[in-house]
Design a protein around this motif. Structure first.
Motif, PDB file in Angstrom:
ATOM      1  N   GLU A 145       4.847   5.145  49.459  1.00  0.00           N
ATOM      2  CA  GLU A 145       4.540   5.287  50.771  1.00  0.00           C
ATOM      3  C   GLU A 145       3.630   6.399  51.223  1.00  0.00           C
ATOM      4  O   GLU A 145       3.146   6.594  52.371  1.00  0.00           O
ATOM      5  CB  GLU A 145       5.925   5.179  51.647  1.00  0.00           C
ATOM      6  CG  GLU A 145       6.595   4.055  51.298  1.00  0.00           C
ATOM      7  CD  GLU A 145       7.829   4.045  52.072  1.00  0.00           C
ATOM      8  OE1 GLU A 145       8.264   4.976  52.619  1.00  0.00           O
ATOM      9  OE2 GLU A 145       8.514   2.789  52.008  1.00  0.00           O
ATOM     10  N   THR A 146       3.209   7.126  50.195  1.00  0.00           N
ATOM     11  CA  THR A 146       2.382   8.368  50.771  1.00  0.00           C
ATOM     12  C   THR A 146       0.914   8.078  50.260  1.00  0.00           C
ATOM     13  O   THR A 146       0.623   7.575  49.161  1.00  0.00           O
ATOM     14  CB  THR A 146       2.941   9.662  49.816  1.00  0.00           C
ATOM     15  OG1 THR A 146       4.207   9.772  50.167  1.00  0.00           O
ATOM     16  CG2 THR A 146       2.101  10.724  50.403  1.00  0.00           C
ATOM     17  N   VAL A 147       0.086   8.652  51.355  1.00  0.00           N
ATOM     18  CA  VAL A 147      -1.521   8.222  51.144  1.00  0.00           C
ATOM     19  C   VAL A 147      -2.034   9.752  50.737  1.00  0.00           C
ATOM     20  O   VAL A 147      -1.924  10.515  51.896  1.00  0.00           O
ATOM     21  CB  VAL A 147      -2.149   7.708  52.453  1.00  0.00           C
ATOM     22  CG1 VAL A 147      -3.499   7.487  52.050  1.00  0.00           C
ATOM     23  CG2 VAL A 147      -1.395   6.056  52.545  1.00  0.00           C
ATOM     24  N   TYR A 148      -2.824   9.848  49.923  1.00  0.00           N
ATOM     25  CA  TYR A 148      -3.554  11.096  49.665  1.00  0.00           C
ATOM     26  C   TYR A 148      -5.201  11.022  49.912  1.00  0.00           C
ATOM     27  O   TYR A 148      -5.493   9.893  49.201  1.00  0.00           O
ATOM     28  CB  TYR A 148      -3.445  11.819  48.340  1.00  0.00           C
ATOM     29  CG  TYR A 148      -1.788  12.227  47.936  1.00  0.00           C
ATOM     30  CD1 TYR A 148      -1.285  13.167  48.370  1.00  0.00           C
ATOM     31  CD2 TYR A 148      -1.076  11.239  47.309  1.00  0.00           C
ATOM     32  CE1 TYR A 148      -0.075  13.375  48.495  1.00  0.00           C
ATOM     33  CE2 TYR A 148       0.332  11.490  46.929  1.00  0.00           C
ATOM     34  CZ  TYR A 148       0.948  12.376  47.511  1.00  0.00           C
ATOM     35  OH  TYR A 148       2.375  12.880  47.280  1.00  0.00           O
ATOM     36  N   LYS A 149      -5.693  11.418  50.527  1.00  0.00           N
ATOM     37  CA  LYS A 149      -7.057  11.526  50.941  1.00  0.00           C
ATOM     38  C   LYS A 149      -7.909  12.208  49.847  1.00  0.00           C
ATOM     39  O   LYS A 149      -7.591  13.358  49.533  1.00  0.00           O
ATOM     40  CB  LYS A 149      -7.396  11.962  52.073  1.00  0.00           C
ATOM     41  CG  LYS A 149      -6.698  11.343  53.453  1.00  0.00           C
ATOM     42  CD  LYS A 149      -7.422  11.902  54.748  1.00  0.00           C
ATOM     43  CE  LYS A 149      -6.774  11.193  55.942  1.00  0.00           C
ATOM     44  NZ  LYS A 149      -7.239  11.712  57.054  1.00  0.00           N
ATOM     45  N   LYS A 150      -8.962  11.742  49.310  1.00  0.00           N
ATOM     46  CA  LYS A 150      -9.669  12.178  48.383  1.00  0.00           C
ATOM     47  C   LYS A 150     -10.726  13.131  48.926  1.00  0.00           C
ATOM     48  O   LYS A 150     -11.394  12.597  49.720  1.00  0.00           O
ATOM     49  CB  LYS A 150     -10.568  11.059  47.474  1.00  0.00           C
ATOM     50  CG  LYS A 150     -11.201  11.704  46.426  1.00  0.00           C
ATOM     51  CD  LYS A 150     -11.872  10.353  45.520  1.00  0.00           C
ATOM     52  CE  LYS A 150     -12.814  10.904  44.283  1.00  0.00           C
ATOM     53  NZ  LYS A 150     -13.514   9.567  43.802  1.00  0.00           N
ATOM     54  N   GLY A 151     -10.843  14.168  48.291  1.00  0.00           N
ATOM     55  CA  GLY A 151     -11.911  15.226  48.615  1.00  0.00           C
ATOM     56  C   GLY A 151     -12.972  15.422  47.733  1.00  0.00           C
ATOM     57  O   GLY A 151     -13.459  14.351  47.077  1.00  0.00           O
ATOM     58  N   PRO A 152     -13.285  16.482  47.585  1.00  0.00           N
ATOM     59  CA  PRO A 152     -14.817  16.701  46.740  1.00  0.00           C
ATOM     60  C   PRO A 152     -14.346  16.685  45.237  1.00  0.00           C
ATOM     61  O   PRO A 152     -13.179  16.721  44.734  1.00  0.00           O
ATOM     62  CB  PRO A 152     -14.962  18.243  46.831  1.00  0.00           C
ATOM     63  CG  PRO A 152     -13.640  18.764  47.386  1.00  0.00           C
ATOM     64  CD  PRO A 152     -13.025  17.749  47.939  1.00  0.00           C
ATOM     65  N   THR A 153     -15.410  16.419  44.467  1.00  0.00           N
ATOM     66  CA  THR A 153     -15.209  16.075  43.007  1.00  0.00           C
ATOM     67  C   THR A 153     -16.400  17.304  42.205  1.00  0.00           C
ATOM     68  O   THR A 153     -17.234  17.561  42.670  1.00  0.00           O
ATOM     69  CB  THR A 153     -15.514  14.889  42.360  1.00  0.00           C
ATOM     70  OG1 THR A 153     -16.907  14.645  42.807  1.00  0.00           O
ATOM     71  CG2 THR A 153     -14.881  13.655  42.852  1.00  0.00           C
ATOM     72  N   ALA A 154     -16.129  17.471  40.926  1.00  0.00           N
ATOM     73  CA  ALA A 154     -16.977  18.354  40.099  1.00  0.00           C
ATOM     74  C   ALA A 154     -16.815  17.815  38.606  1.00  0.00           C
ATOM     75  O   ALA A 154     -15.809  17.512  38.227  1.00  0.00           O
ATOM     76  CB  ALA A 154     -16.512  19.826  40.447  1.00  0.00           C
ATOM     77  N   ASP A 155     -17.834  18.023  38.103  1.00  0.00           N
ATOM     78  CA  ASP A 155     -18.010  17.826  36.619  1.00  0.00           C
ATOM     79  C   ASP A 155     -18.998  18.987  35.986  1.00  0.00           C
ATOM     80  O   ASP A 155     -19.932  18.929  36.229  1.00  0.00           O
ATOM     81  CB  ASP A 155     -18.828  16.543  36.507  1.00  0.00           C
ATOM     82  CG  ASP A 155     -18.683  15.956  34.832  1.00  0.00           C
ATOM     83  OD1 ASP A 155     -18.423  16.668  34.102  1.00  0.00           O
ATOM     84  OD2 ASP A 155     -19.307  14.897  34.923  1.00  0.00           O
ATOM     85  N   THR A 156     -18.331  19.630  34.742  1.00  0.00           N
ATOM     86  CA  THR A 156     -19.160  20.636  34.285  1.00  0.00           C
ATOM     87  C   THR A 156     -19.098  20.767  32.707  1.00  0.00           C
ATOM     88  O   THR A 156     -17.805  20.367  32.335  1.00  0.00           O
ATOM     89  CB  THR A 156     -18.641  22.056  34.827  1.00  0.00           C
ATOM     90  OG1 THR A 156     -19.394  23.167  34.199  1.00  0.00           O
ATOM     91  CG2 THR A 156     -17.182  22.220  34.568  1.00  0.00           C
ATOM     92  N   ARG A 157     -19.764  21.215  31.872  1.00  0.00           N
ATOM     93  CA  ARG A 157     -19.663  21.175  30.492  1.00  0.00           C
ATOM     94  C   ARG A 157     -19.149  22.504  30.042  1.00  0.00           C
ATOM     95  O   ARG A 157     -19.030  22.741  29.107  1.00  0.00           O
ATOM     96  CB  ARG A 157     -21.114  20.887  29.988  1.00  0.00           C
ATOM     97  CG  ARG A 157     -21.770  19.576  30.277  1.00  0.00           C
ATOM     98  CD  ARG A 157     -21.250  18.224  29.736  1.00  0.00           C
ATOM     99  NE  ARG A 157     -21.598  17.344  29.926  1.00  0.00           N
ATOM    100  CZ  ARG A 157     -21.604  16.088  29.213  1.00  0.00           C
ATOM    101  NH1 ARG A 157     -20.490  15.763  28.285  1.00  0.00           N
ATOM    102  NH2 ARG A 157     -21.867  14.649  29.655  1.00  0.00           N
ATOM    103  N   ASP A 158     -19.551  23.515  31.085  1.00  0.00           N
ATOM    104  CA  ASP A 158     -18.959  24.897  30.713  1.00  0.00           C
ATOM    105  C   ASP A 158     -17.351  24.980  31.364  1.00  0.00           C
ATOM    106  O   ASP A 158     -17.028  25.306  32.483  1.00  0.00           O
ATOM    107  CB  ASP A 158     -19.774  25.743  31.547  1.00  0.00           C
ATOM    108  CG  ASP A 158     -19.307  27.241  31.262  1.00  0.00           C
ATOM    109  OD1 ASP A 158     -18.640  27.434  30.371  1.00  0.00           O
ATOM    110  OD2 ASP A 158     -19.950  28.173  31.831  1.00  0.00           O
ATOM    111  N   CYS A 159     -16.558  24.467  30.460  1.00  0.00           N
ATOM    112  CA  CYS A 159     -15.069  24.366  30.679  1.00  0.00           C
ATOM    113  C   CYS A 159     -14.423  25.712  31.331  1.00  0.00           C
ATOM    114  O   CYS A 159     -13.813  25.832  32.338  1.00  0.00           O
ATOM    115  CB  CYS A 159     -14.158  23.807  29.487  1.00  0.00           C
ATOM    116  SG  CYS A 159     -14.659  22.400  28.856  1.00  0.00           S
ATOM    117  N   ALA A 160     -14.874  26.846  30.744  1.00  0.00           N
ATOM    118  CA  ALA A 160     -14.333  27.878  30.975  1.00  0.00           C
ATOM    119  C   ALA A 160     -14.584  28.532  32.447  1.00  0.00           C
ATOM    120  O   ALA A 160     -13.887  29.182  33.119  1.00  0.00           O
ATOM    121  CB  ALA A 160     -14.855  28.962  30.150  1.00  0.00           C
TER     122      ALA A 160
END
Length: 294
Positions: A145-160
């Motif tokens: 019954e809980t709704v979570y709003k989606k915020g920003p996303t990120a994608d990087t090849r430099d994991c560290a």
């Protein structure tokens, strides 16, 4: 030679009631019957009776067969009256054979189902498109019954670069090739999910094993989400499935510390970790289904 009174002896016929049996004596003599002749005559009589009996039985059999045939024809006559063919009886080939061979079928075995986890356990088989919006589609997430709003996303090849404390070294040592992040919010609680991608399942499992309580990802703010977990105490989780290791970092956007009494923060982090696991598993299921239909 004398034949006695009345002339020569008459021929005795056992089938003629008026014929006389021959005697062996002369006139006036007391003669015994010819027992051999009597036995022969009796045998002849029995043979004739047997022939008559056999002949009569054969006639009776023919009569019964005729009666059965008439009954069959009569029964078919009733069918004709009901609309059946007027002059056709079923051919022998049309009648079911009581000794026909029962059809047999060769045993078959279905191929074993494809294991979805096989498709997400190595980069060689995990070829489906990948990105933050692929793993985390839409603008919000509903868990129960809980709704979570989606915020920003990120994608990087430099994991560290997207990790903190002891996690950068863990990711580097196990050859992390990509790190995806997304943030969800609920009231004043924010959770950043990080998914580290490796070439093999063994690398992801080892990264999970090496991670400790200080192995955390960087929180992702922006797009209306305030900074969080930057100097404040937050709650983190670590897990892996297939060639993916995934992490959560949960805290308050008000910058206050998370304590054990903040059950809502724990629930929020657990919900996002569960959803991440399901999305990775669905990725494997989709690829297994596509491969099975090729």
């Amino acid at each position: 030679m004398s034949y006695g009174q009345g002339g020569p002896p008459s021929q005795w016929d056992p089938w003629k009631p008026q014929s006389q049996q021959p005697w062996n004596g002369g006139v006036g003599s007391s003669q015994s019957p010819d027992w051999a002749a009597l036995a022969e005559a009796s045998e002849t009589r029995h043979k004739r009776r047997r022939l008559l009996f056999i002949g009569g039985g054969a006639i009776a059999t023919v009569a019964i067969g005729t009666a059965v045939a008439v009954a069959v024809v009569s029964a078919n006559g009733d069918n004709r009256a009901a609309g059946g063919p007027s002059s056709q009886l079923p051919a022998t080939a049309d009648l079911p054979s009581p000794t026909g061979t029962v059809p047999s079928f060769a045993p078959t075995s279905a191929p074993p189902p494809l294991d979805p986890k096989d498709f997400i356990s190595s980069a060689k088989k995990d070829r489906a498109p990948l990105g933050p919006d692929v793993l985390f589609p839409g603008t919000q997430l509903t868990m129960g019954e809980t709704v979570y709003k989606k915020g920003p996303t990120a994608d990087t090849r430099d994991c560290a670069s997207a990790a903190k404390a002891t996690l950068p070294k863990v990711l580097t040592d196990n050859d992390c090739s990509r790190l995806l992040r997304v943030t969800y919010t609920r009231d004043d609680i924010a959770v950043t999910v990080g998914v580290a991608v490796f070439d093999t399942e063994a690398q992801a499992a080892e990264a999970k094993r090496q991670a400790d309580t200080k192995s955390i990802i960087k929180s992702l703010a922006g797009g209306g989400v305030k900074e969080f977990c930057d100097g404040a105490i937050c709650r983190s989780t670590t897990n892996s499935y297939g060639r993916y290791a995934y992490f959560t970092l949960s805290g308050f956007t008000s910058a206050k510390d998370v304590t054990e009494q903040d059950k809502t923060v724990f629930t929020t982090g657990n919900d996002l970790a569960e959803f991440t696991f399901r999305q990775i598993r669905r990725r494997g299921e989709a690829q297994a289904s596509a491969a099975a239909n090729e």
